[in-house]
Scaffold this motif. Structure first.
Motif, PDB file in Angstrom:
ATOM      1  N   HIS A 349       0.671  -1.388  -0.077  1.00 20.02           N
ATOM      2  CA  HIS A 349       0.007   0.165  -0.219  1.00 20.02           C
ATOM      3  C   HIS A 349       1.020   1.351  -0.007  1.00 20.02           C
ATOM      4  CE1 HIS A 349      -3.313   3.073   0.943  1.00 20.02           C
ATOM      5  NE2 HIS A 349      -4.549   1.812   0.912  1.00 20.02           N
ATOM      6  N   ASN A 362      -4.654   0.627  -4.941  1.00 18.84           N
ATOM      7  CA  ASN A 362      -4.815   0.595  -3.211  1.00 18.84           C
ATOM      8  C   ASN A 362      -6.645   0.510  -3.465  1.00 18.84           C
ATOM      9  OD1 ASN A 362      -2.234   0.644  -2.560  1.00 18.84           O
ATOM     10  ND2 ASN A 362      -1.870   2.318  -2.697  1.00 18.84           N
ATOM     11  N   THR A 367      -6.507  -1.161  -0.273  1.00 19.17           N
ATOM     12  CA  THR A 367      -7.023  -1.102   0.938  1.00 19.17           C
ATOM     13  C   THR A 367      -8.307  -2.481   1.209  1.00 19.17           C
ATOM     14  OG1 THR A 367      -6.660   1.545  -0.042  1.00 19.17           O
ATOM     15  CG2 THR A 367      -8.505   0.858   1.689  1.00 19.17           C
TER      16      THR A 367
END
Length: 465
Positions: A349, A362, A367
């Protein structure tokens, strides 16, 4: 309102909530503990938690505030004394879930509903054995992508933003089932036999990389537990929380894609001996079929073949032994459980956030994986490890003709060595023949000289006589 940093601990009787709020208005601080829910407010901070067990405010204890450190400490009583609250270090899963989903499920989960996909009586064997069927796609259906293929649309934006990082150019018009075929055709065009054979014939540098000791290997050898650092815990808090409702097939695909991403991370970690470089984000992006082709894997064997193929086609080091070592790393990372996997994903990330435009990956994948993984049961991760161990992959499964290339290279090497040996043998024979001639010539001269001396002496003796 700001979400403060916080930490959860427990004893047999209490859950201890520590909240770091240095700018808090103490006079306006409020805490409410009701059943599973905890509400904290102290402008400009606001925190809402949903704990795994029931708690209540203690009638005998009140919260404290450390002025110097800016830390609130609250001791909440457990309704069921002695109950163990699991995963209190994975604080992201206890944050109140937002209604706005990044990867939108087909059905949104209400506040008081627990997703049935995590039920305790789920049969893991049936979960993996169940036949995988890709969702039916028609001309009126837009193919999905992102976490669990939950994202659709935005094709024009993707073409503009993703041309550097996504090899699948027609996202909205390429069905999920065709992505694997297109990916493999392009990989065959990109496979470089000379590069592969160069690493195969001169593996000294690669052998040093294979022998590198990764931290997850040391944890397993010493039987140590992986723990998140305070910085990693805070990172998870900043990612927030969401609820996901996935069926069995979607969960299976999500787990296999997770292994695919972990493989790419492990390759980068091993080849650069634990140090990230300017090529790290590119390497992880390129090696993962999930991140570069929006690939949906159906079996563990398919995931392993895709990862190994790409590791032999695109990166700097293209060696089958190295790829198998990275596959071992992948299994070991998964075997250590969610915390070790989260460490890897947090690192990915950070790399993608610093690499334009990979931050979009992400938003589409990493995420959601960081949030979802905190809620996945340990049994599912363990079952994924078992499936990867059971799925055997050989060189011929890669369909790159590696064995034929290696045999041809070894035949050429043997012919070259034989030619060198023959040349050296001929030189040795010539040297031996020359030595014999010199030796024979020297003996003849000595004999001749001796005979001459004897003859000369005899003549002198005769004259004298």
């Amino acid at each position: 309102m700001l979400t403060p940093n916080f930490e959860l601990k427990q004893t047999d009787k209490h859950v201890i909530l520590e909240i770091k709020a240095p700018l808090a208005n103490v006079a306006r601080t409020e805490l409410v503990a009701d059943d599973f829910n905890v509400f904290f407010s102290s402008p400009p901070y606001y925190l809402r938690l949903k704990l795994p067990g029931q708690v209540r405010e203690s009638p005998t204890e009140s919260g404290t505030y450390d002025v110097d450190g800016g830390i609130f400490t609250f001791r909440l009583e457990k309704v069921v004394e002695g109950q163990n609250f699991e995963d209190l270090d994975l604080i992201g899963k206890f944050l109140f879930a937002h209604k706005k989903y990044q990867a939108r499920p087909k059905i949104e989960v209400l506040d008081d509903v627990v997703p049935s996909s995590e039920s305790e009586d789920e049969d893991e064997e049936q979960f993996w054995i169940a036949q995988q069927t890709l969702p039916a796609e028609s001309l009126l259906t837009t193919p999905g992508y992102g976490f669990a293929n939950k994202v659709t649309g935005n094709g024009a934006a993707l073409r503009e933003e993703f041309y550097e990082i996504i090899e699948l150019t027609d996202v909205e018009t390429t069905p999920v089932g065709e992505r694997k075929l297109r990916r493999e055709r392009e990989e065959l065009d990109k496979f470089c036999e000379d590069h592969y054979l160069a690493d195969f014939m001169e593996p000294s540098e690669i052998n040093a990389i294979i022998e590198f000791k990764a931290p997850w290997e040391e944890l397993l050898e010493n039987k140590l537990e992986c723990k998140l650092t305070p910085e990693e815990t805070e990172y998870l808090k900043d990612l927030g929380n969401r609820d996901y409702l996935l069926d069995a097939q979607e969960t299976k695909s999500a787990l296999l894609s997770l292994a695919d991403i972990v493989f790419a991370y492990a390759y980068n970690f091993r080849t650069f001996t634990g140090e990230n470089t300017v090529e790290s984000a590119w390497t992880i992006n390129k090696l993962s079929a999930t991140l570069s082709w929006f690939q949906t894997h159906e079996t563990a064997a398919q995931m392993k073949v895709a990862s190994i193929r790409r590791s032999l086609i695109y990166p700097l080091y293209r060696h089958y032994g190295l790829s198998m070592k990275v596959l071992e790393d992948t299994v070991k990372i998964l075997k250590l459980g969610r915390r070790q996997i989260l460490k890897c994903l947090i690192d990915v990330h950070k790399l993608f956030n610093a690499s334009e435009p990979r931050y979009l990956l992400n938003q589409l994948y990493i995420t959601d994986y960081c949030i979802w993984l905190q809620k996945v049961s340990d049994r599912k991760i363990e079952s994924l490890v078992e499936r990867l161990k059971e799925a055997s992959v050989a060189k011929e499964d890669l369909r790159l003709d590696l064995e034929e290339l290696e045999r041809a290279a070894m035949m050429v090497l043997e012919e070259e060595l034989e030619a060198v040996y023959t040349k050296l043998s001929n030189v040795s024979l010539k040297d031996d023949t020359s030595s014999e001639l010199v030796s024979s010539s020297g003996t003849s001269d000595e004999d001749s000289s001796s005979d001459s001396d004897e003859s000369s002496g005899s003549t002198i003796d005769s004259d004298d006589t």
